[in-house]
Design a protein around this motif. Structure first.
Motif, PDB file in Angstrom:
ATOM      1  N   MET A 115     -26.321 -59.948 -35.781  1.00  0.00           N
ATOM      2  CA  MET A 115     -27.681 -60.467 -35.937  1.00  0.00           C
ATOM      3  C   MET A 115     -28.458 -60.478 -34.617  1.00  0.00           C
ATOM      4  N   PRO A 116     -27.945 -61.061 -33.522  1.00  0.00           N
ATOM      5  CA  PRO A 116     -28.734 -61.056 -32.291  1.00  0.00           C
ATOM      6  C   PRO A 116     -28.939 -59.653 -31.736  1.00  0.00           C
ATOM      7  N   ALA A 121     -38.901 -61.550 -34.247  1.00  0.00           N
ATOM      8  CA  ALA A 121     -39.315 -61.096 -35.571  1.00  0.00           C
ATOM      9  C   ALA A 121     -38.091 -61.027 -36.471  1.00  0.00           C
ATOM     10  N   PHE A 122     -38.253 -61.456 -37.693  1.00  0.00           N
ATOM     11  CA  PHE A 122     -37.180 -61.422 -38.674  1.00  0.00           C
ATOM     12  C   PHE A 122     -37.693 -60.662 -39.880  1.00  0.00           C
ATOM     13  N   GLN A 123     -36.925 -59.709 -40.318  1.00  0.00           N
ATOM     14  CA  GLN A 123     -37.345 -58.898 -41.442  1.00  0.00           C
ATOM     15  C   GLN A 123     -36.488 -59.209 -42.659  1.00  0.00           C
ATOM     16  N   VAL A 124     -37.137 -59.228 -43.820  1.00  0.00           N
ATOM     17  CA  VAL A 124     -36.477 -59.562 -45.075  1.00  0.00           C
ATOM     18  C   VAL A 124     -36.718 -58.429 -46.062  1.00  0.00           C
ATOM     19  N   ASP A 125     -35.650 -57.937 -46.645  1.00  0.00           N
ATOM     20  CA  ASP A 125     -35.729 -56.883 -47.656  1.00  0.00           C
ATOM     21  C   ASP A 125     -36.112 -57.523 -48.989  1.00  0.00           C
ATOM     22  N   THR A 132     -36.732 -55.572 -51.816  1.00  0.00           N
ATOM     23  CA  THR A 132     -36.609 -54.547 -52.851  1.00  0.00           C
ATOM     24  C   THR A 132     -35.710 -54.970 -54.003  1.00  0.00           C
ATOM     25  N   GLY A 133     -34.835 -55.929 -53.753  1.00  0.00           N
ATOM     26  CA  GLY A 133     -33.845 -56.292 -54.757  1.00  0.00           C
ATOM     27  C   GLY A 133     -32.605 -55.411 -54.688  1.00  0.00           C
ATOM     28  N   LYS A 134     -32.609 -54.429 -53.804  1.00  0.00           N
ATOM     29  CA  LYS A 134     -31.469 -53.514 -53.659  1.00  0.00           C
ATOM     30  C   LYS A 134     -30.430 -54.041 -52.678  1.00  0.00           C
ATOM     31  N   GLY A 135     -30.847 -54.921 -51.784  1.00  0.00           N
ATOM     32  CA  GLY A 135     -29.935 -55.483 -50.796  1.00  0.00           C
ATOM     33  C   GLY A 135     -30.370 -55.141 -49.384  1.00  0.00           C
ATOM     34  N   ALA A 136     -29.976 -55.980 -48.474  1.00  0.00           N
ATOM     35  CA  ALA A 136     -30.264 -55.764 -47.058  1.00  0.00           C
ATOM     36  C   ALA A 136     -29.227 -54.787 -46.504  1.00  0.00           C
ATOM     37  N   VAL A 137     -29.684 -53.623 -46.115  1.00  0.00           N
ATOM     38  CA  VAL A 137     -28.794 -52.530 -45.729  1.00  0.00           C
ATOM     39  C   VAL A 137     -27.863 -52.926 -44.582  1.00  0.00           C
ATOM     40  N   LEU A 138     -28.388 -53.582 -43.552  1.00  0.00           N
ATOM     41  CA  LEU A 138     -27.543 -53.939 -42.411  1.00  0.00           C
ATOM     42  C   LEU A 138     -26.497 -54.994 -42.788  1.00  0.00           C
ATOM     43  N   CYS A 139     -26.831 -55.867 -43.705  1.00  0.00           N
ATOM     44  CA  CYS A 139     -25.863 -56.863 -44.171  1.00  0.00           C
ATOM     45  C   CYS A 139     -24.691 -56.168 -44.858  1.00  0.00           C
ATOM     46  N   ILE A 140     -25.005 -55.295 -45.807  1.00  0.00           N
ATOM     47  CA  ILE A 140     -23.958 -54.589 -46.542  1.00  0.00           C
ATOM     48  C   ILE A 140     -23.162 -53.696 -45.589  1.00  0.00           C
ATOM     49  N   TRP A 141     -23.854 -53.056 -44.661  1.00  0.00           N
ATOM     50  CA  TRP A 141     -23.194 -52.208 -43.655  1.00  0.00           C
ATOM     51  C   TRP A 141     -22.145 -53.013 -42.876  1.00  0.00           C
ATOM     52  N   SER A 142     -22.512 -54.217 -42.439  1.00  0.00           N
ATOM     53  CA  SER A 142     -21.573 -55.038 -41.657  1.00  0.00           C
ATOM     54  C   SER A 142     -20.397 -55.498 -42.519  1.00  0.00           C
ATOM     55  N   ILE A 143     -20.652 -55.815 -43.771  1.00  0.00           N
ATOM     56  CA  ILE A 143     -19.569 -56.230 -44.666  1.00  0.00           C
ATOM     57  C   ILE A 143     -18.633 -55.063 -44.948  1.00  0.00           C
ATOM     58  N   PRO A 172     -35.996 -45.660 -49.797  1.00  0.00           N
ATOM     59  CA  PRO A 172     -36.132 -45.572 -48.332  1.00  0.00           C
ATOM     60  C   PRO A 172     -36.917 -46.775 -47.819  1.00  0.00           C
ATOM     61  N   ARG A 173     -36.382 -47.422 -46.779  1.00  0.00           N
ATOM     62  CA  ARG A 173     -37.010 -48.609 -46.210  1.00  0.00           C
ATOM     63  C   ARG A 173     -36.343 -48.928 -44.881  1.00  0.00           C
ATOM     64  N   GLU A 174     -36.975 -49.811 -44.143  1.00  0.00           N
ATOM     65  CA  GLU A 174     -36.395 -50.274 -42.879  1.00  0.00           C
ATOM     66  C   GLU A 174     -35.077 -50.981 -43.190  1.00  0.00           C
ATOM     67  N   PRO A 175     -33.982 -50.589 -42.544  1.00  0.00           N
ATOM     68  CA  PRO A 175     -32.725 -51.321 -42.740  1.00  0.00           C
ATOM     69  C   PRO A 175     -32.793 -52.658 -42.013  1.00  0.00           C
ATOM     70  N   VAL A 176     -32.566 -53.736 -42.756  1.00  0.00           N
ATOM     71  CA  VAL A 176     -32.631 -55.079 -42.184  1.00  0.00           C
ATOM     72  C   VAL A 176     -31.395 -55.888 -42.576  1.00  0.00           C
ATOM     73  N   MET A 177     -31.239 -57.045 -41.953  1.00  0.00           N
ATOM     74  CA  MET A 177     -30.069 -57.886 -42.152  1.00  0.00           C
ATOM     75  C   MET A 177     -30.262 -58.931 -43.254  1.00  0.00           C
ATOM     76  N   ASN A 178     -31.491 -59.271 -43.547  1.00  0.00           N
ATOM     77  CA  ASN A 178     -31.761 -60.382 -44.463  1.00  0.00           C
ATOM     78  C   ASN A 178     -32.358 -59.899 -45.784  1.00  0.00           C
ATOM     79  N   PRO A 179     -32.070 -60.544 -46.894  1.00  0.00           N
ATOM     80  CA  PRO A 179     -31.131 -61.656 -47.019  1.00  0.00           C
ATOM     81  C   PRO A 179     -29.695 -61.134 -47.072  1.00  0.00           C
ATOM     82  N   CYS A 180     -28.832 -61.788 -46.355  1.00  0.00           N
ATOM     83  CA  CYS A 180     -27.438 -61.367 -46.304  1.00  0.00           C
ATOM     84  C   CYS A 180     -26.675 -62.216 -47.312  1.00  0.00           C
ATOM     85  N   LEU A 181     -26.468 -61.651 -48.457  1.00  0.00           N
ATOM     86  CA  LEU A 181     -25.842 -62.290 -49.605  1.00  0.00           C
ATOM     87  C   LEU A 181     -26.577 -63.555 -49.916  1.00  0.00           C
TER      88      LEU A 181
END
Length: 168
Positions: free
Chosen positions: A18-19, A47-51, A53-64, A159-168
């Motif tokens: 996250m940081p 700045a904090f970005q929130v996905d 789309t309902g598809k999921g936060a790409v960076l969150c899923i990537w880290s998991i 296609p969208r900006e990959p972000v961390m939030n919401p992470c689950l």
């Protein structure tokens, strides 16, 4: 699943990333995202970005997925070959998505450096072959390779900006 994620070990990778990812997205360098995909919230110079789309936060899923792959490689090296191969392919697809869709350019090498740092922190939080990280592995493994492939396809379908939030 949310209960599993809230524990210290399962949060370790996301907490480390996250940081680092927030630092990549300096507040005055983030362009406005298309409405309905990713929304940017500013708090001071952060700045904090929130996905949305309902598809999921790409960076969150990537880290998991990275944490699950680490458990597979280190705790189940000769088991679940089809699942682990699909996990590798899903992560490679997510890597490509992150590189292609990040507003601020990121190279494969930079992405791998972030991954290495996050996984090292995960290892420092204890035995990854026990506890919540193992539970995550077993949960994804029990769903199978085809479910993982479908989840990844759905995650990357817009296609969208990959972000961390919401992470689950």
């Amino acid at each position: 699943m949310l209960m599993l994620y809230r524990s210290t070990r399962a949060l370790a990778l996301a907490a480390v990333l996250m940081p680092v990812l927030t630092a990549l997205a300096c507040a005055d360098q983030i362009p406005a995202a298309p409405s309905g995909s990713v929304e940017t919230y500013r708090l001071g110079n952060q700045a904090f970005q929130v996905d949305n789309t309902g598809k999921g936060a790409v960076l969150c899923i990537w880290s998991i997925f990275d944490a699950v792959r680490l458990v597979g490689r280190e705790c189940h090296p000769s088991q679940d070959a089809a699942f682990q191969a699909e996990l590798d392919q899903s992560i490679a697809r997510i890597d490509e998505f992150i590189i292609a869709n990040s507003t601020r350019p990121i190279s494969k090498e930079q992405l791998n450096a972030l991954r290495a740092k996050g996984l090292e922190m995960l290892r420092l939080h204890g035995n990854i072959c026990a506890g919540d990280t193992e539970k995550f592995y077993q949960m994804f493994r029990s769903r199978g390779a085809s479910a993982l492939r479908e989840q990844t396809t759905d995650l990357l379908s817009i296609p969208r900006e990959p972000v961390m939030n919401p992470c689950l």
